[in-house]
Design an enzyme around this catalytic site. Structure first.
Site, PDB file in Angstrom:
ATOM      1  N   ASP A 131      -7.627  -1.973  14.287  1.00  0.00           N
ATOM      2  CA  ASP A 131      -9.038  -2.254  13.963  1.00  0.00           C
ATOM      3  C   ASP A 131      -9.179  -3.532  13.114  1.00  0.00           C
ATOM      4  O   ASP A 131     -10.231  -3.792  12.545  1.00  0.00           O
ATOM      5  CB  ASP A 131      -9.671  -1.052  13.232  1.00  0.00           C
ATOM      6  CG  ASP A 131      -9.017  -0.754  11.883  1.00  0.00           C
ATOM      7  OD1 ASP A 131      -8.012  -1.427  11.527  1.00  0.00           O
ATOM      8  OD2 ASP A 131      -9.497   0.148  11.168  1.00  0.00           O
ATOM      9  N   GLU A 190      -9.677  -1.725   5.315  1.00  0.00           N
ATOM     10  CA  GLU A 190     -10.330  -1.433   6.588  1.00  0.00           C
ATOM     11  C   GLU A 190     -11.524  -2.370   6.791  1.00  0.00           C
ATOM     12  O   GLU A 190     -11.950  -3.053   5.860  1.00  0.00           O
ATOM     13  CB  GLU A 190     -10.800   0.030   6.585  1.00  0.00           C
ATOM     14  CG  GLU A 190      -9.666   1.065   6.516  1.00  0.00           C
ATOM     15  CD  GLU A 190      -8.937   1.258   7.854  1.00  0.00           C
ATOM     16  OE1 GLU A 190      -9.005   0.355   8.714  1.00  0.00           O
ATOM     17  OE2 GLU A 190      -8.305   2.321   8.030  1.00  0.00           O
ATOM     18  N   HIS A 226      -7.370  -4.224  10.358  1.00  0.00           N
ATOM     19  CA  HIS A 226      -7.085  -4.093   8.923  1.00  0.00           C
ATOM     20  C   HIS A 226      -5.797  -4.811   8.543  1.00  0.00           C
ATOM     21  O   HIS A 226      -4.899  -4.999   9.359  1.00  0.00           O
ATOM     22  CB  HIS A 226      -7.098  -2.627   8.460  1.00  0.00           C
ATOM     23  CG  HIS A 226      -5.946  -1.766   8.869  1.00  0.00           C
ATOM     24  ND1 HIS A 226      -6.119  -0.510   9.420  1.00  0.00           N
ATOM     25  CD2 HIS A 226      -4.596  -1.929   8.785  1.00  0.00           C
ATOM     26  CE1 HIS A 226      -4.936   0.033   9.647  1.00  0.00           C
ATOM     27  NE2 HIS A 226      -3.991  -0.807   9.271  1.00  0.00           N
ATOM     28  N   ASP A 280       0.815  -1.211   0.000  1.00  0.00           N
ATOM     29  CA  ASP A 280       0.000   0.000   0.000  1.00  0.00           C
ATOM     30  C   ASP A 280       0.852   1.266   0.000  1.00  0.00           C
ATOM     31  O   ASP A 280       2.076   1.212   0.156  1.00  0.00           O
ATOM     32  CB  ASP A 280      -0.973  -0.004   1.200  1.00  0.00           C
ATOM     33  CG  ASP A 280      -0.302  -0.391   2.526  1.00  0.00           C
ATOM     34  OD1 ASP A 280       0.938  -0.425   2.590  1.00  0.00           O
ATOM     35  OD2 ASP A 280      -1.036  -0.653   3.496  1.00  0.00           O
TER      36      ASP A 280
HETATM   37  C1  GLP Z   1      -0.704   0.547   8.705  1.00  0.00           C
HETATM   38  C2  GLP Z   1      -0.350  -0.066   7.339  1.00  0.00           C
HETATM   39  C3  GLP Z   1      -0.317  -1.549   7.420  1.00  0.00           C
HETATM   40  C4  GLP Z   1       0.435  -1.903   8.676  1.00  0.00           C
HETATM   41  C5  GLP Z   1      -0.456  -1.610   9.854  1.00  0.00           C
HETATM   42  C6  GLP Z   1       0.242  -1.711  11.198  1.00  0.00           C
HETATM   43  O1  GLP Z   1      -1.732   1.465   8.663  1.00  0.00           O
HETATM   44  N1  GLP Z   1      -1.156   0.298   6.232  1.00  0.00           N
HETATM   45  O2  GLP Z   1       0.230  -2.122   6.256  1.00  0.00           O
HETATM   46  O3  GLP Z   1       0.724  -3.266   8.679  1.00  0.00           O
HETATM   47  O4  GLP Z   1      -1.110  -0.375   9.688  1.00  0.00           O
HETATM   48  O5  GLP Z   1       1.163  -0.690  11.383  1.00  0.00           O
HETATM   49  P1  GLP Z   1       2.218  -0.683  12.556  1.00  0.00           P
HETATM   50  O6  GLP Z   1       3.105  -1.855  12.288  1.00  0.00           O
HETATM   51  O7  GLP Z   1       2.963   0.627  12.448  1.00  0.00           O
HETATM   52  O8  GLP Z   1       1.450  -0.845  13.812  1.00  0.00           O
END
Ligand code: GLP
Length: 240
Positions: A135, A142, A137, A67
Site C-alpha cells: 500500500d 501507512e 508504506h 519498527d
Molecule cells: C512490513 C514492514 C516494513 C517492510 C514492508 C515490506 O510491514 N513494516 O518495514 O519493509 O512491510 O515487507 P516485505 O519485505 O516482507 O514485503
C-alpha cells in the site's frame, strides 16, 4: 531518485549488500538504519557471507531499526527484534549493545516513543534500508501518515495485516498495532536504499516513482531525498 532495475531477487540482494557493505568499509563506525521483511533477507544473508569470508567487520557499527510490532517480545519468532538477531546480529560480529529497536513491550509507549526519538537525534543514520508495503508504506507509516511524523504507535491497515499474515499461523495473531520510526526521521538519513521485489509491489512502486509526492503514498516522499536509491527486480518494476 535513482532507480536501478535488476533481473531478479538475487541480483537485488547482491547490489543492496554491496551498497551497505561499501558504507561500512568507508566508515567502520557507520550507523545503519535497518529494515525487516522478506525483501531484505537476501541482502542480510549476503552481508553475513561477506563477514564469514573475512571481507568486512561490523564490530564498530551501530544499528537503528525502523519498527516493531506492539505486543511481541524479542523472543517471539515474528518480532522484528528476533528477525534481526536471527538474520544478522547473531551471525556477524555486530555488538548487541550497539543495536537499537523500538520496544514493542514497553509499559509506557509515550515514554518509549520519546526514548526512540531522543536516540534518533543522537544517532544520525549514514544509510537507511527500506522495504515497501504493497500500500506504499515505509516502515509502518501507512498511507496518510504526515510527512513530518516521528516515532509513534500506529494502527496497521487491513491490507498490511493481510500481507504479513503469511508469516503467522492465523491472521488473528498478527498484531494490529506497531511502533514505528516516523517519516521525518527516515528522511534525515544521509542515504536511502529502498528494495522492492515481486509483482505485488509493482503498483506501489509505480505510485512511489511516477506519482505526485503525496501522503497517500508515504514512499513517494523519497522523490524529495537528495540521495535515494531504489533497487527493483523486473516484476516490481513491471508497471514503470
Ligand atoms: C512490513 C514492514 C516494513 C517492510 C514492508 C515490506 O510491514 N513494516 O518495514 O519493509 O512491510 O515487507 P516485505 O519485505 O516482507 O514485503
Amino acid at each position: 531518485m535513482k532507480i536501478i532495475t535488476v533481473e531478479n531477487y538475487d541480483e537485488m540482494s547482491a547490489l543492496a549488500a554491496q551498497i551497505i557493505g561499501d558504507t561500512v568499509r568507508d566508515n567502520p563506525c557507520a550507523t545503519l538504519g535497518l529494515a525487516t521483511g522478506s525483501t531484505s533477507l537476501g541482502a542480510y544473508a549476503r552481508l553475513c557471507q561477506m563477514y564469514l569470508q573475512g571481507r568486512i567487520s561490523f564490530k564498530k557499527i551501530k544499528t537503528v531499526n525502523l519498527d516493531e510490532y506492539v505486543g511481541l517480545d524479542s523472543k517471539h519468532n515474528q518480532s522484528y527484534a528476533y528477525f534481526m538477531l536471527q538474520n544478522f546480529f547473531s551471525r556477524t560480529d555486530v555488538e548487541l549493545s550497539n543495536t537499537f529497536l523500538p520496544n514493542g513491550m514497553a509499559t509506557s509507549f509515550e515514554e518509549e516513543c520519546d526514548r526512540y526519538n531522543d536516540l534518533l537525534d543522537t544517532l544520525p543514520r549514514d544509510i537507511q534500508l527500506l522495504g515497501l508495503g504493497s500500500d506504499g508504506h515505509i516502515a509502518f507509516n501507512e498511507p496518510y501518515s504526515p510527512f513530518d511524523c516521528r516515532t509513534r504507535v500506529v494502527r496497521l491497515e487491513e491490507s498490511t495485516i493481510k500481507d504479513n499474515s503469511r508469516l503467522f499461523s492465523r491472521i488473528e495473531d498478527v498484531p494490529q498495532l506497531a511502533i514505528t520510526m516516523g517519516i521525518e526521521d527516515i528522511m534525515k538519513a544521509k542515504k536511502l536504499l529502498l528494495l522492492a521485489s515481486g509483482a505485488n509491489k509493482a503498483q506501489a512502486v509505480k505510485v512511489m516513482v511516477r506519482g505526485k509526492v503525496s501522503e497517500s503514498c508515504p514512499a513517494s516522499i523519497l522523490q524529495r531525498h537528495s540521495d535515494a536509491t531504489v533497487i527493483l527486480d523486473k516484476q516490481a518494476a513491471s508497471l514503470l
